[in-house]
Design a protein around this motif. Sequence first.
Motif, PDB file in Angstrom:
ATOM      1  N   LEU A  18       6.948  81.847  87.925  1.00  0.00           N
ATOM      2  CA  LEU A  18       8.305  82.051  87.413  1.00  0.00           C
ATOM      3  C   LEU A  18       8.772  80.861  86.585  1.00  0.00           C
ATOM      4  CD1 LEU A  18      10.004  83.703  90.509  1.00  0.00           C
ATOM      5  CD2 LEU A  18       9.310  84.806  88.376  1.00  0.00           C
ATOM      6  N   THR A  19       8.454  79.652  87.023  1.00  0.00           N
ATOM      7  CA  THR A  19       8.854  78.457  86.289  1.00  0.00           C
ATOM      8  C   THR A  19       8.196  78.415  84.915  1.00  0.00           C
ATOM      9  OG1 THR A  19       9.073  77.244  88.361  1.00  0.00           O
ATOM     10  CG2 THR A  19       8.906  75.935  86.360  1.00  0.00           C
ATOM     11  N   ILE A  20       6.942  78.787  84.854  1.00  0.00           N
ATOM     12  CA  ILE A  20       6.226  78.764  83.579  1.00  0.00           C
ATOM     13  C   ILE A  20       6.731  79.857  82.639  1.00  0.00           C
ATOM     14  CG2 ILE A  20       3.968  79.276  82.553  1.00  0.00           C
ATOM     15  CD1 ILE A  20       2.714  77.722  84.851  1.00  0.00           C
ATOM     16  N   SER A  21       7.046  81.021  83.171  1.00  0.00           N
ATOM     17  CA  SER A  21       7.436  82.135  82.307  1.00  0.00           C
ATOM     18  C   SER A  21       8.910  82.115  81.913  1.00  0.00           C
ATOM     19  CB  SER A  21       7.114  83.464  82.995  1.00  0.00           C
ATOM     20  OG  SER A  21       7.892  83.615  84.160  1.00  0.00           O
ATOM     21  N   LEU A  22       9.731  81.345  82.633  1.00  0.00           N
ATOM     22  CA  LEU A  22      11.169  81.352  82.370  1.00  0.00           C
ATOM     23  C   LEU A  22      11.548  80.973  80.936  1.00  0.00           C
ATOM     24  CD1 LEU A  22      13.941  81.822  83.654  1.00  0.00           C
ATOM     25  CD2 LEU A  22      13.976  79.391  84.213  1.00  0.00           C
ATOM     26  N   PRO A  23      11.023  79.902  80.351  1.00  0.00           N
ATOM     27  CA  PRO A  23      11.435  79.577  78.972  1.00  0.00           C
ATOM     28  C   PRO A  23      11.072  80.668  77.971  1.00  0.00           C
ATOM     29  CG  PRO A  23      10.288  77.715  79.953  1.00  0.00           C
ATOM     30  CD  PRO A  23      10.142  78.863  80.901  1.00  0.00           C
ATOM     31  N   LEU A  24       9.895  81.240  78.096  1.00  0.00           N
ATOM     32  CA  LEU A  24       9.467  82.273  77.151  1.00  0.00           C
ATOM     33  C   LEU A  24      10.303  83.537  77.302  1.00  0.00           C
ATOM     34  CD1 LEU A  24       5.613  81.820  77.473  1.00  0.00           C
ATOM     35  CD2 LEU A  24       7.155  80.828  75.789  1.00  0.00           C
ATOM     36  N   LEU A  25      10.556  83.945  78.538  1.00  0.00           N
ATOM     37  CA  LEU A  25      11.374  85.135  78.763  1.00  0.00           C
ATOM     38  C   LEU A  25      12.811  84.915  78.325  1.00  0.00           C
ATOM     39  CD1 LEU A  25      10.025  86.272  82.238  1.00  0.00           C
ATOM     40  CD2 LEU A  25       9.552  87.278  80.008  1.00  0.00           C
ATOM     41  N   ILE A  27      13.891  82.886  75.901  1.00  0.00           N
ATOM     42  CA  ILE A  27      13.949  82.931  74.439  1.00  0.00           C
ATOM     43  C   ILE A  27      13.808  84.365  73.947  1.00  0.00           C
ATOM     44  CG2 ILE A  27      12.681  82.275  72.350  1.00  0.00           C
ATOM     45  CD1 ILE A  27      12.287  79.530  73.685  1.00  0.00           C
ATOM     46  N   GLY A  28      12.931  85.136  74.561  1.00  0.00           N
ATOM     47  CA  GLY A  28      12.799  86.540  74.189  1.00  0.00           C
ATOM     48  C   GLY A  28      14.086  87.316  74.420  1.00  0.00           C
ATOM     49  N   MET A  29      14.777  87.017  75.523  1.00  0.00           N
ATOM     50  CA  MET A  29      16.039  87.690  75.820  1.00  0.00           C
ATOM     51  C   MET A  29      17.124  87.296  74.815  1.00  0.00           C
ATOM     52  SD  MET A  29      18.352  87.643  79.268  1.00  0.00           S
ATOM     53  CE  MET A  29      18.945  85.995  78.982  1.00  0.00           C
ATOM     54  N   ILE A  30      17.204  86.014  74.487  1.00  0.00           N
ATOM     55  CA  ILE A  30      18.209  85.555  73.527  1.00  0.00           C
ATOM     56  C   ILE A  30      17.979  86.182  72.158  1.00  0.00           C
ATOM     57  CG2 ILE A  30      19.018  83.526  72.256  1.00  0.00           C
ATOM     58  CD1 ILE A  30      18.554  81.944  74.897  1.00  0.00           C
ATOM     59  N   VAL A  31      16.743  86.206  71.708  1.00  0.00           N
ATOM     60  CA  VAL A  31      16.433  86.825  70.412  1.00  0.00           C
ATOM     61  C   VAL A  31      16.713  88.322  70.465  1.00  0.00           C
ATOM     62  CG1 VAL A  31      14.563  87.349  68.792  1.00  0.00           C
ATOM     63  CG2 VAL A  31      14.788  85.051  69.721  1.00  0.00           C
ATOM     64  N   GLY A  32      16.395  88.973  71.575  1.00  0.00           N
ATOM     65  CA  GLY A  32      16.668  90.404  71.720  1.00  0.00           C
ATOM     66  C   GLY A  32      18.151  90.714  71.653  1.00  0.00           C
ATOM     67  N   ILE A  33      18.968  89.898  72.305  1.00  0.00           N
ATOM     68  CA  ILE A  33      20.420  90.107  72.248  1.00  0.00           C
ATOM     69  C   ILE A  33      20.934  89.891  70.832  1.00  0.00           C
ATOM     70  CG2 ILE A  33      22.641  89.162  73.010  1.00  0.00           C
ATOM     71  CD1 ILE A  33      21.316  88.703  75.756  1.00  0.00           C
ATOM     72  N   PHE A  34      20.445  88.845  70.177  1.00  0.00           N
ATOM     73  CA  PHE A  34      20.863  88.571  68.802  1.00  0.00           C
ATOM     74  C   PHE A  34      20.504  89.733  67.873  1.00  0.00           C
ATOM     75  CE2 PHE A  34      19.940  86.823  64.564  1.00  0.00           C
ATOM     76  CZ  PHE A  34      21.209  86.339  64.238  1.00  0.00           C
ATOM     77  N   VAL A  35      19.296  90.252  68.007  1.00  0.00           N
ATOM     78  CA  VAL A  35      18.867  91.375  67.164  1.00  0.00           C
ATOM     79  C   VAL A  35      19.682  92.621  67.485  1.00  0.00           C
ATOM     80  CG1 VAL A  35      16.932  92.932  66.675  1.00  0.00           C
ATOM     81  CG2 VAL A  35      16.559  90.476  66.747  1.00  0.00           C
ATOM     82  N   PRO A  53      10.834  90.127  65.516  1.00  0.00           N
ATOM     83  CA  PRO A  53      11.461  88.823  65.765  1.00  0.00           C
ATOM     84  C   PRO A  53      11.177  88.280  67.167  1.00  0.00           C
ATOM     85  CG  PRO A  53      13.044  90.315  64.777  1.00  0.00           C
ATOM     86  CD  PRO A  53      11.839  91.119  65.128  1.00  0.00           C
ATOM     87  N   LYS A  54      11.121  89.165  68.167  1.00  0.00           N
ATOM     88  CA  LYS A  54      10.813  88.705  69.522  1.00  0.00           C
ATOM     89  C   LYS A  54       9.397  88.158  69.612  1.00  0.00           C
ATOM     90  CE  LYS A  54      13.081  92.273  71.807  1.00  0.00           C
ATOM     91  NZ  LYS A  54      13.177  93.176  72.937  1.00  0.00           N
ATOM     92  N   ILE A  55       8.458  88.842  68.991  1.00  0.00           N
ATOM     93  CA  ILE A  55       7.068  88.384  69.021  1.00  0.00           C
ATOM     94  C   ILE A  55       6.938  87.029  68.335  1.00  0.00           C
ATOM     95  CG2 ILE A  55       4.754  88.856  68.124  1.00  0.00           C
ATOM     96  CD1 ILE A  55       5.337  91.837  68.608  1.00  0.00           C
ATOM     97  N   ILE A  56       7.579  86.876  67.197  1.00  0.00           N
ATOM     98  CA  ILE A  56       7.520  85.600  66.474  1.00  0.00           C
ATOM     99  C   ILE A  56       8.182  84.488  67.271  1.00  0.00           C
ATOM    100  CG2 ILE A  56       8.330  84.404  64.398  1.00  0.00           C
ATOM    101  CD1 ILE A  56       7.913  87.078  62.898  1.00  0.00           C
ATOM    102  N   ALA A  57       9.349  84.766  67.856  1.00  0.00           N
ATOM    103  CA  ALA A  57      10.068  83.751  68.635  1.00  0.00           C
ATOM    104  C   ALA A  57       9.276  83.331  69.873  1.00  0.00           C
ATOM    105  CB  ALA A  57      11.440  84.276  69.036  1.00  0.00           C
ATOM    106  N   ALA A  61       7.809  79.688  70.688  1.00  0.00           N
ATOM    107  CA  ALA A  61       8.147  79.057  71.970  1.00  0.00           C
ATOM    108  C   ALA A  61       6.891  78.702  72.751  1.00  0.00           C
ATOM    109  CB  ALA A  61       9.031  79.990  72.794  1.00  0.00           C
ATOM    110  N   LEU A  62       5.891  79.550  72.698  1.00  0.00           N
ATOM    111  CA  LEU A  62       4.629  79.261  73.374  1.00  0.00           C
ATOM    112  C   LEU A  62       3.971  78.021  72.782  1.00  0.00           C
ATOM    113  CD1 LEU A  62       2.654  80.199  75.541  1.00  0.00           C
ATOM    114  CD2 LEU A  62       1.542  81.598  73.806  1.00  0.00           C
ATOM    115  N   LEU A  63       4.017  77.900  71.463  1.00  0.00           N
ATOM    116  CA  LEU A  63       3.461  76.701  70.832  1.00  0.00           C
ATOM    117  C   LEU A  63       4.221  75.443  71.244  1.00  0.00           C
ATOM    118  CD1 LEU A  63       2.741  77.955  67.198  1.00  0.00           C
ATOM    119  CD2 LEU A  63       1.073  77.434  68.985  1.00  0.00           C
ATOM    120  N   LEU A  64       5.543  75.551  71.354  1.00  0.00           N
ATOM    121  CA  LEU A  64       6.355  74.400  71.725  1.00  0.00           C
ATOM    122  C   LEU A  64       6.211  74.034  73.206  1.00  0.00           C
ATOM    123  CD1 LEU A  64       9.638  75.164  69.766  1.00  0.00           C
ATOM    124  CD2 LEU A  64       7.893  73.466  69.209  1.00  0.00           C
ATOM    125  N   PHE A  65       6.154  75.031  74.074  1.00  0.00           N
ATOM    126  CA  PHE A  65       6.115  74.795  75.519  1.00  0.00           C
ATOM    127  C   PHE A  65       4.702  74.695  76.083  1.00  0.00           C
ATOM    128  CE2 PHE A  65      10.433  76.512  75.217  1.00  0.00           C
ATOM    129  CZ  PHE A  65      11.116  75.567  75.984  1.00  0.00           C
TER     130      PHE A  65
END
Length: 89
Positions: A18-25, A27-35, A53-57, A61-65
């Motif tokens: 859960l700790t590892i997946s939280l940042p990616l999920l 960011i995906g949620m934030i981009v999804g809400i924005f879209v 946009p979710k796939i790209i974001a 994020a995966l590259l950054l984290f």
Amino acid sequence: MTPEFVIGFARQAIELTLTISLPLLGIGMIVGIFVSVLQAATQIQEMTLTFVPKIIAIFIALLLFFPWIMDKMITYTRDLLINFPSYLN
């Protein structure tokens, strides 16, 4: 191995997952809400507009984290392997 040990071991693995997946999920949620807000405002209902946009974001994020994720996974695996002999008792 006692049932408490197995439950604790499984809890630790789930917490790490859960700790590892939280940042990616997140960011995906934030981009999804924005879209979704953008689609509602412009009334554009294109299906690819929700996924691309979710796939790209998430890829960015995966590259950054990735270093942080690998550090967490290596630490967990190292602790697991170092303590392995004590788990067998």
